[in-house]
Design a protein around this motif. Sequence first.
Motif, PDB file in Angstrom:
ATOM      1  N   TYR A   2     -47.047  23.344  18.529  1.00 25.90           N
ATOM      2  CA  TYR A   2     -46.317  24.317  18.072  1.00 25.90           C
ATOM      3  C   TYR A   2     -45.472  23.699  16.952  1.00 25.90           C
ATOM      4  O   TYR A   2     -45.192  24.415  15.492  1.00 25.90           O
ATOM      5  N   VAL A   3     -45.117  22.402  17.161  1.00 31.32           N
ATOM      6  CA  VAL A   3     -44.098  21.862  16.208  1.00 31.32           C
ATOM      7  C   VAL A   3     -44.862  21.603  14.823  1.00 31.32           C
ATOM      8  O   VAL A   3     -44.417  21.879  13.540  1.00 31.32           O
ATOM      9  N   GLU A   4     -46.238  21.252  14.687  1.00 27.33           N
ATOM     10  CA  GLU A   4     -46.884  20.653  13.860  1.00 27.33           C
ATOM     11  C   GLU A   4     -47.223  22.128  13.103  1.00 27.33           C
ATOM     12  O   GLU A   4     -47.241  22.164  11.731  1.00 27.33           O
ATOM     13  N   ARG A   5     -47.546  23.189  13.457  1.00 22.81           N
ATOM     14  CA  ARG A   5     -47.725  24.518  12.950  1.00 22.81           C
ATOM     15  C   ARG A   5     -46.467  24.732  12.125  1.00 22.81           C
ATOM     16  O   ARG A   5     -46.671  25.324  11.029  1.00 22.81           O
ATOM     17  N   ASN A   6     -45.416  24.609  12.666  1.00 20.24           N
ATOM     18  CA  ASN A   6     -44.322  25.125  12.016  1.00 20.24           C
ATOM     19  C   ASN A   6     -43.915  24.279  10.771  1.00 20.24           C
ATOM     20  O   ASN A   6     -43.495  24.558   9.785  1.00 20.24           O
ATOM     21  N   ILE A   7     -44.130  22.944  10.970  1.00 18.65           N
ATOM     22  CA  ILE A   7     -44.044  22.205   9.950  1.00 18.65           C
ATOM     23  C   ILE A   7     -44.951  22.291   8.771  1.00 18.65           C
ATOM     24  O   ILE A   7     -44.511  22.203   7.450  1.00 18.65           O
ATOM     25  N   GLU A   8     -46.365  22.592   9.067  1.00 19.61           N
ATOM     26  CA  GLU A   8     -47.135  22.879   7.943  1.00 19.61           C
ATOM     27  C   GLU A   8     -46.944  24.365   7.196  1.00 19.61           C
ATOM     28  O   GLU A   8     -46.948  24.333   6.077  1.00 19.61           O
ATOM     29  N   CYS A  53     -41.926  15.398  13.092  1.00 24.09           N
ATOM     30  CA  CYS A  53     -42.762  16.119  14.389  1.00 24.09           C
ATOM     31  C   CYS A  53     -42.434  15.076  15.564  1.00 24.09           C
ATOM     32  O   CYS A  53     -41.725  15.532  16.486  1.00 24.09           O
ATOM     33  N   ASN A  54     -42.640  13.774  15.314  1.00 24.22           N
ATOM     34  CA  ASN A  54     -42.440  12.845  16.169  1.00 24.22           C
ATOM     35  C   ASN A  54     -40.873  12.804  16.439  1.00 24.22           C
ATOM     36  O   ASN A  54     -40.497  12.655  17.709  1.00 24.22           O
ATOM     37  N   ALA A  55     -39.975  12.891  15.611  1.00 23.36           N
ATOM     38  CA  ALA A  55     -38.462  12.971  15.855  1.00 23.36           C
ATOM     39  C   ALA A  55     -37.927  14.107  16.691  1.00 23.36           C
ATOM     40  O   ALA A  55     -37.512  13.886  17.891  1.00 23.36           O
TER      41      ALA A  55
END
Length: 268
Positions: A152-158, A179-181
């Motif tokens: 979910y976070v990776e998609r939002n960042i992308e 993402c990791n933070a």
Amino acid sequence: MSDNIQLFKEYVNFTNVKPLFYRLLLHPGITELSLEEFMKQTVALARQLQVVENKQNIIEIVVFFDEVNTSSRLGSFKEMFMDRSLRGQLLPNNIFFTAAINSYSERNQAKPATDQSNIIQRRDYLVHDLPQTLQFLKCSYSTLPISQSRMYVERNIEMYHVKCIQNMPLEEYTRDTLCNAILDAQEFCLKRLGGNLVSQREIERCFQIFSFFWTTKYTDETEKKPIVCIALAIAVVYYFRLPTKDDRQQCNDLLSPTREEFSTVTIA
């Protein structure tokens, strides 16, 4: 052509546009009369739409009640959801009801609870159990597991990277760090504060605050440092909600996590 433009301007200026989505945030202060007042305009609009549209193409109005079981008027919601009426008056059939509730347990039921005056972060909240007829309408959405949270976070960042790629693109290292933070901070608060106090909203707030710091230009000479923007976003959303060790000691609180403990969640 000028006549068409004038006609369009008149349409824009004088057309009365009304929403088809209505939301009410519930709390213990909501009375039966205030609920009826909220529904009055919705019911009136729904009946107007029934007259305007033909029976094969009736427009539905969506009414969303948030935190329903914090209210003591659950009987009224049972009447609307199940009986399709309010105070004995039938409701139009083109109103679609949906609602959100807080999870109920014996610990957070709406009655005098144990003294939590010395706890900085409450571990529970006060809610009512739903009427039995509404129990069958519930759908439980639990906290996302860490693997799905990462996706979910990776998609939002992308998506954010694609949106700002022309002006201020995010390097791959920055995207991974962000993402990791977020995931580390989210996991810390879930474990130490519990699922009642942490949700997807914190993740959304992180993106909003990071975007603010990333796109804000202070001076022409200011060099954007993405790690600083990430740290500020994490601090605003997660860090500052926690007490310091001194705060916890003054309150004689042995349970709440501290900012010093959260500081072990590093950004690298």
